[in-house]
Design a protein around this motif. Structure first.
Motif, mmCIF file in Angstrom:
data_model
loop_
_atom_site.group_PDB
_atom_site.id
_atom_site.type_symbol
_atom_site.label_atom_id
_atom_site.label_comp_id
_atom_site.label_asym_id
_atom_site.label_seq_id
_atom_site.Cartn_x
_atom_site.Cartn_y
_atom_site.Cartn_z
ATOM 1 N N TRP B 168 38.150 41.568 28.127
ATOM 2 C CA TRP B 168 38.015 40.142 28.387
ATOM 3 C C TRP B 168 38.907 39.731 29.547
ATOM 4 N N LEU B 169 40.082 40.362 29.622
ATOM 5 C CA LEU B 169 41.008 40.035 30.702
ATOM 6 C C LEU B 169 40.375 40.336 32.061
ATOM 7 N N THR B 170 39.675 41.448 32.192
ATOM 8 C CA THR B 170 39.056 41.768 33.485
ATOM 9 C C THR B 170 37.995 40.728 33.837
ATOM 10 N N TYR B 172 38.005 37.617 32.801
ATOM 11 C CA TYR B 172 38.749 36.395 33.112
ATOM 12 C C TYR B 172 39.264 36.438 34.553
ATOM 13 N N GLU B 173 39.829 37.596 34.935
ATOM 14 C CA GLU B 173 40.358 37.742 36.287
ATOM 15 C C GLU B 173 39.273 37.487 37.319
ATOM 16 N N VAL B 175 36.649 35.623 36.956
ATOM 17 C CA VAL B 175 36.358 34.186 36.993
ATOM 18 C C VAL B 175 37.425 33.453 37.804
ATOM 19 N N VAL B 176 38.703 33.827 37.587
ATOM 20 C CA VAL B 176 39.789 33.149 38.290
ATOM 21 C C VAL B 176 39.698 33.412 39.790
ATOM 22 N N TYR B 244 31.333 30.319 30.714
ATOM 23 C CA TYR B 244 30.772 31.161 31.783
ATOM 24 C C TYR B 244 29.804 32.165 31.169
#
Lengths: 298, 303
Positions: B168-170, B172-173, B175-176, B244
């Motif tokens: 999920w972190l990847t 999220y990154e 998206v950021v 998203y």
């Protein structure tokens, strides 16, 4: 799904010093033992003592021996001792980073405080450490993903608690990073571009992401210069004041302990040799080793 | 006949006759190993089963995982289709097809509807596959957690404990950084509410085709020595944030320059002379079939 309540959460208000004496401890640790190595017939009997707790036959090291203590909501417990005394092993065992050899641990907000958490399955332990505990390591590289953004580091904790709304996650990350005085313009920068003190503060905000009632701090100020140290300590104190988080603060620095801890325990060779109110321990040490420790302050 | 010409390999007397190989190249022991691990993979959807990957006459990373699955699966009645990026005629597809043909003697086809086993790299055929068919995908990197966690020991533990926050972190990154999830291929999917799986580098377009599919999908990574599977009628859900959502590629206003189809995954090609950007079906066999069908339709109207 709603994110954890705001930083000024109401539920833990008024829990700290004015705690009623009959209040349940948030954390109970009973007979915690941690041995590195398998042990042998020579060292497994509890009464046998070895220099440095290291068995000369099999090389096993007894890092923690029969640790017993309680931690009350909103309280800060200091842990002092020389290097190799088992301080870090103790908190790492509590955070399930190390598998404790034996012992019991109860957290009041987890399964009604009746289940020994050290005996839980790996999945359960992961759930517990993501929901009711936060850990801040001495080395920020252990607690943070250095090449991912700071807000992402906080988001990672929130993902683990099943929050999957980017907008709300970013709001929460901004709130937490603002709390530890990281400029909001830098919330998407990776922590590896931050100074040591900032990294430590990002780590603290990550540990706070899910509003845990219990925070474990392992030598958080070691290696920081004095003014940065003071800011981090101020931050920890204000977190306790405002969030009523219970903390276990490990340090070899008696100044840090004096400033933060309500109660202090002194570890030596894996055993608790003295425990009591911080002022008492520092002003009127009873055990010979504690006296030595207090008097070796510059 | 002189002795020197006797020793020289020829069409009639090859240096190493094909009859020297076992049916479908692999020995029976190896096939049994691969089949057993395949059964385990089917039993635990999305779980990566380690297997004893064999040496093949093609390089690791060139489809050895998929090839081993295909070779261990085929029988004399099967018919195999081999695709490389949707294309039946690229070098890799041709070589693999030839190897299968020569060592087993079974039929091969370009028609996705006719084939019983379809080995593919980076695409799922446009045509809907049915219950009697097996899709074999070649996988370069079976571990969806690999780019966040290098150690196999740790990724296995993360799978066991269902700790997928790193994936999920990847997302999220991305998206950021880019404002949307930019993973173009190999988009991570959650298989039947348990394991997160790398669906091999198929485009996002193909992800929905695995969800509740009638056919069996097997994924093989020869270099990484892993087999995993999506059995028929299994939930395959791409990861998505609440704000998203997952989206497949859009080809709004574009169509294939050859068959005119607007409902297929299109590749971008540049006209060598004019420099104009054109689009054509990535699945060449489907494209050819569409053209053929239309021509026969036109012919039937004219007749």
């Amino acid at each position: 799904m709603s994110l954890p309540s705001r930083l000024d959460s109401q539920q833990r208000q008024g829990a700290a010093q004015d705690a009623a004496p009959d209040e349940r401890p948030i954390l109970q640790v009973r007979n915690l033992n941690k041995r590195f190595g398998d042990g042998c017939a020579h060292c497994l009997p509890a009464h046998v003592e070895h220099p440095g707790n290291r068995c000369p036959r099999c090389g096993s090291v007894q890092a923690c021996i029969d640790l017993n203590f309680d931690l009350y909501p909103g309280e800060i417990l200091g842990v002092v001792g020389e290097s190799g005394s088992g301080k870090s092993t103790m908190v790492r065992s509590l955070y399930f980073d190390e598998d404790a050899t034996s012992g019991e641990m109860f957290i009041s907000s987890c399964k009604n405080g009746e289940s020994n958490l050290l005996a839980e399955s790996a999945q359960q332990k992961r759930y517990i450490r993501n929901h009711v505990m936060g850990m801040v390591y001495q080395n920020p590289y252990l607690g943070l993903r250095m090449s991912y953004s700071s807000s992402g580091n906080i988001a990672e904790k929130l993902f683990a608690a099943d929050h999957f709304h980017v907008g709300r996650i970013r709001e929460r990350a901004a709130e937490l990073l603002g709390r530890v005085e990281i400029p909001l313009g830098r919330m998407d920068e990776p922590p590896k571009r931050f100074s040591g003190g900032m990294q430590q503060r990002v780590q603290i905000s990550k540990a706070l992401a899910n509003n845990p009632p219990l925070l474990l701090l392992d030598e958080v100020t070691t290696g920081l210069d004095l003014s940065v140290q003071a800011r981090v300590l101020d931050l920890i104190r204000s977190l306790r004041r405002e969030l009523k988080v219970a903390m276990v603060v490990v340090s070899h620095d008696l100044g840090v302990i004096r400033m933060l801890a309500d109660r202090t325990m002194v570890l030596r060779q894996g055993r608790i040799i003295e425990m009591g109110l911080t002022d008492q321990i520092l002003e009127d040490p009873q055990h010979a080793y504690t006296q030595l420790l207090v008097h070796s302050l510059l | 006949m002189t002795s020197s010409s006797m020793n020289r390999p020829s069409e009639q007397h090859p240096a190493f006759p094909k009859s020297a190989y076992n049916f479908a190249f692999l020995d029976e022991g190896s096939k049994r190993e691969i089949r057993r691990k395949t059964l385990k993979a089917v039993a635990i959807p999305g779980y990566q089963v380690p297997f004893a990957s064999r040496e093949l006459p093609i390089g690791r990373g060139w489809g050895t995982g998929g090839l081993q699955l295909t070779l261990s699966l085929i029988g004399r009645a099967d018919s195999v289709k081999v695709i490389d990026q949707g294309n039946d005629d690229s070098v890799n597809a041709v070589s693999i097809r030839k190897l299968i043909e020569e060592t087993s003697g079974i039929a091969t086809t370009e028609d996705a509807a006719e084939a019983t086993v379809i080995q593919s790299r980076h695409r799922v055929p446009e045509e809907k596959l049915n219950g009697g068919q097996i899709l074999v995908l070649q996988v370069p990197q079976p571990e969806p957690l690999r780019h966040v966690e290098r150690k196999e020991q740790i990724t296995r533990r993360l799978h066991a404990e269902m700790d997928y926050s790193a994936i999920w972190l990847t997302l999220y990154e991305s998206v950021v950084k880019w404002g949307s999830i930019t993973v173009g291929a190999d988009y991570p999917v959650l298989v039947h509410d348990r394991y997160i799986m790398a669906p091999s580098p198929i485009p996002r377009w193909d992800n929905p085709k695995l969800h509740q599919a009638e056919h069996l999908t097997l994924l093989g990574a020869g270099r990484e020595k892993k087999i995993y599977a999506v059995p028929p009628y299994t939930n395959v859900v791409p990861l998505q944030f609440e704000d998203y959502p997952f989206e497949i590629e859009h080809f709004v206003g574009k169509s294939c320059r050859r068959c005119g189809s607007a409902h297929t995954f299109l590749d971008e090609v540049t006209d060598g002379e004019t420099g104009e950007i054109l689009h054509q079906c990535s699945d060449t066999a489907f494209c050819a079939k569409t053209i053929e069908r239309r021509e026969s339709h036109v012919a039937s109207i004219q007749a």
